[in-house]
Design an enzyme around this catalytic site. Sequence first.
Site, PDB file in Angstrom:
ATOM      1  N   ARG A 145       0.837  -1.191   0.000  1.00 61.99           N
ATOM      2  CA  ARG A 145       0.000   0.000   0.000  1.00 61.99           C
ATOM      3  C   ARG A 145       0.877   1.249   0.000  1.00 61.99           C
ATOM      4  O   ARG A 145       0.591   2.219  -0.700  1.00 61.99           O
ATOM      5  CB  ARG A 145      -0.890  -0.004   1.249  1.00 61.99           C
ATOM      6  N   HIS A 147     -14.365   5.447   0.402  1.00 61.18           N
ATOM      7  CA  HIS A 147     -14.693   4.714  -0.817  1.00 61.18           C
ATOM      8  C   HIS A 147     -14.559   3.211  -0.597  1.00 61.18           C
ATOM      9  O   HIS A 147     -13.630   2.756   0.048  1.00 61.18           O
ATOM     10  CB  HIS A 147     -13.732   5.171  -1.912  1.00 61.18           C
TER      11      HIS A 147
HETATM   12  O1  TXD Z   1     -14.401   5.747  -7.273  1.00 60.80           O
HETATM   13  C1  TXD Z   1     -13.276   5.995  -7.572  1.00 60.80           C
HETATM   14  N1  TXD Z   1     -12.678   7.084  -7.087  1.00 60.80           N
HETATM   15  C2  TXD Z   1     -12.525   5.123  -8.476  1.00 60.80           C
HETATM   16  C3  TXD Z   1     -11.113   5.317  -8.580  1.00 60.80           C
HETATM   17  C4  TXD Z   1     -13.177   4.168  -9.288  1.00 60.80           C
HETATM   18  C5  TXD Z   1     -12.463   3.465 -10.243  1.00 60.80           C
HETATM   19  C6  TXD Z   1     -11.041   3.660 -10.464  1.00 60.80           C
HETATM   20  N2  TXD Z   1     -10.426   4.557  -9.541  1.00 60.80           N
HETATM   21  C7  TXD Z   1      -9.050   5.005  -9.742  1.00 60.80           C
HETATM   22  O2  TXD Z   1      -9.022   5.932 -10.816  1.00 60.80           O
HETATM   23  C8  TXD Z   1      -8.033   3.960 -10.157  1.00 60.80           C
HETATM   24  O3  TXD Z   1      -7.629   3.200  -9.045  1.00 60.80           O
HETATM   25  C9  TXD Z   1      -6.944   4.857 -10.687  1.00 60.80           C
HETATM   26  O4  TXD Z   1      -6.181   5.380  -9.593  1.00 60.80           O
HETATM   27  C10 TXD Z   1      -7.698   6.016 -11.334  1.00 60.80           C
HETATM   28  C11 TXD Z   1      -7.697   6.010 -12.850  1.00 60.80           C
HETATM   29  O5  TXD Z   1      -8.247   4.808 -13.320  1.00 60.80           O
HETATM   30  P1  TXD Z   1      -8.060   4.377 -14.858  1.00 60.80           P
HETATM   31  O6  TXD Z   1      -8.753   3.086 -15.030  1.00 60.80           O
HETATM   32  O7  TXD Z   1      -8.388   5.521 -15.745  1.00 60.80           O
HETATM   33  O8  TXD Z   1      -6.480   4.138 -14.879  1.00 60.80           O
HETATM   34  P2  TXD Z   1      -5.486   4.107 -16.137  1.00 60.80           P
HETATM   35  O9  TXD Z   1      -6.214   3.612 -17.353  1.00 60.80           O
HETATM   36  O10 TXD Z   1      -4.285   3.393 -15.649  1.00 60.80           O
HETATM   37  O11 TXD Z   1      -5.125   5.630 -16.387  1.00 60.80           O
HETATM   38  C12 TXD Z   1      -4.259   6.354 -15.586  1.00 60.80           C
HETATM   39  C13 TXD Z   1      -3.497   7.302 -16.487  1.00 60.80           C
HETATM   40  C14 TXD Z   1      -2.562   6.590 -17.468  1.00 60.80           C
HETATM   41  O12 TXD Z   1      -2.883   6.963 -18.801  1.00 60.80           O
HETATM   42  C15 TXD Z   1      -1.162   7.096 -17.062  1.00 60.80           C
HETATM   43  O13 TXD Z   1      -0.290   7.285 -18.178  1.00 60.80           O
HETATM   44  C16 TXD Z   1      -1.517   8.430 -16.429  1.00 60.80           C
HETATM   45  O14 TXD Z   1      -2.690   8.178 -15.684  1.00 60.80           O
HETATM   46  N3  TXD Z   1      -0.493   8.988 -15.565  1.00 60.80           N
HETATM   47  C17 TXD Z   1      -0.256  10.307 -15.493  1.00 60.80           C
HETATM   48  N4  TXD Z   1      -0.841  11.345 -16.115  1.00 60.80           N
HETATM   49  C18 TXD Z   1      -0.376  12.583 -15.850  1.00 60.80           C
HETATM   50  N5  TXD Z   1       0.620  12.823 -14.964  1.00 60.80           N
HETATM   51  C19 TXD Z   1       1.237  11.798 -14.318  1.00 60.80           C
HETATM   52  N6  TXD Z   1       2.226  12.046 -13.452  1.00 60.80           N
HETATM   53  C20 TXD Z   1       0.795  10.463 -14.574  1.00 60.80           C
HETATM   54  N7  TXD Z   1       1.167   9.254 -14.120  1.00 60.80           N
HETATM   55  C21 TXD Z   1       0.375   8.341 -14.728  1.00 60.80           C
END
Ligand code: TXD
Length: 319
Positions: free
Chosen positions: A89, A176
């Site tokens: 974690r 959550h």
């Molecule tokens: O209810 C809720 N809050 C949630 C949360 C419900 C479902 C999913 N939840 C969380 O949302 C999940 O655990 C993730 O932490 C986020 C995003 O989920 P997603 O499915 O969209 O994850 P992805 O597809 O891995 O997308 C994350 C993107 C990916 O394209 C990376 O390249 C980018 O984040 N990324 C960044 N972007 C900008 N700046 C930085 N530093 C960066 N690092 C990674």
Amino acid sequence: MARKKIALIGSGMIGGTLAHLAAIKELGDIVLFDIAEGTPQGKALDIAQSGPVEGFDANLKGANSYEDIAGADVCIVTAGIPRKPGMSRDDLLKTNLGVMKAVGEGIAAHAPDAFVICITNPLDAMVWALREFSGLPHQKVVGMAGVLDSARFRHFLAEEFNVSVEDVTAFVLGGHGDTMVPVIEYSTVAGIPVPDLIKMGWSTQERIDAIVARTRSGGGEIVGLLKTGSAFYAPATSAIAMAESYLKDKKRLLPCAAHLTGQYGVDDLYVGVPIVIGKDGVERIVEIELNATAKQNFDVSVDAVKELVAACKSIDSSL
Ligand code: TXD
């Protein structure tokens, strides 16, 4: 009147779905931002090409530079990495805290007047950290979880009662997922509370308890099915409802992670509570009376959030 601007920080599964929904609903022009090169540009172009068929007008742009989010009215943050097998974690916290720092500073520099919705997990800690790093006013930074958790609860209840989802309202508090607190006294079908529906023979306490348990592990159920990622359609829709309430000053009452300053006996913590979202952001925090069981569950949830925030503070001494 110029179109609103919506910046999506993170263009993964939820980010792409957010862009699609925002375009179809014509909420404004959209910037997809990501550190991955090509992904935001590709998604922006793909969605823009659906415009002529769908009939929406919106400019879509993919970006790898924070300058492109300049002046955004709304920023929705999904940037981060998911927890991978073998990762503790604290490893996840460390990485996503670093991401929140970069994102918070980017928003502060280029879109300080935006309404910011954080989605990145672990949600209640990340939204707190994002607010700290950005320095934005607390009423302009919220976390999305409760709308999703209550949508899952509403879906299951509508199935159980065999009624339209439109007539089912649900009330969810707390953190959550595992520690969420569904308050069934305030969950209704067209105003009839769930306990009354149980008395009317529409369901049983056991079946409702099972629905509550299924809702709590709703995210995990989908991860188990998808295997390669987590839910994205319903999370994106939920965040769009929050963004729309802000952009259109709808003043919807939605369960969101909001900064508490004494409400529910909690100070300086983001916890899921009902709030009113309007043009000023969080316009009201709604404090309802909880029965003993709900209060006990809520306190467990608050303790879990406190523990995460404490872990964040020990990882980053600037917090
Ligand atoms: O209810 C809720 N809050 C949630 C949360 C419900 C479902 C999913 N939840 C969380 O949302 C999940 O655990 C993730 O932490 C986020 C995003 O989920 P997603 O499915 O969209 O994850 P992805 O597809 O891995 O997308 C994350 C993107 C990916 O394209 C990376 O390249 C980018 O984040 N990324 C960044 N972007 C900008 N700046 C930085 N530093 C960066 N690092 C990674």
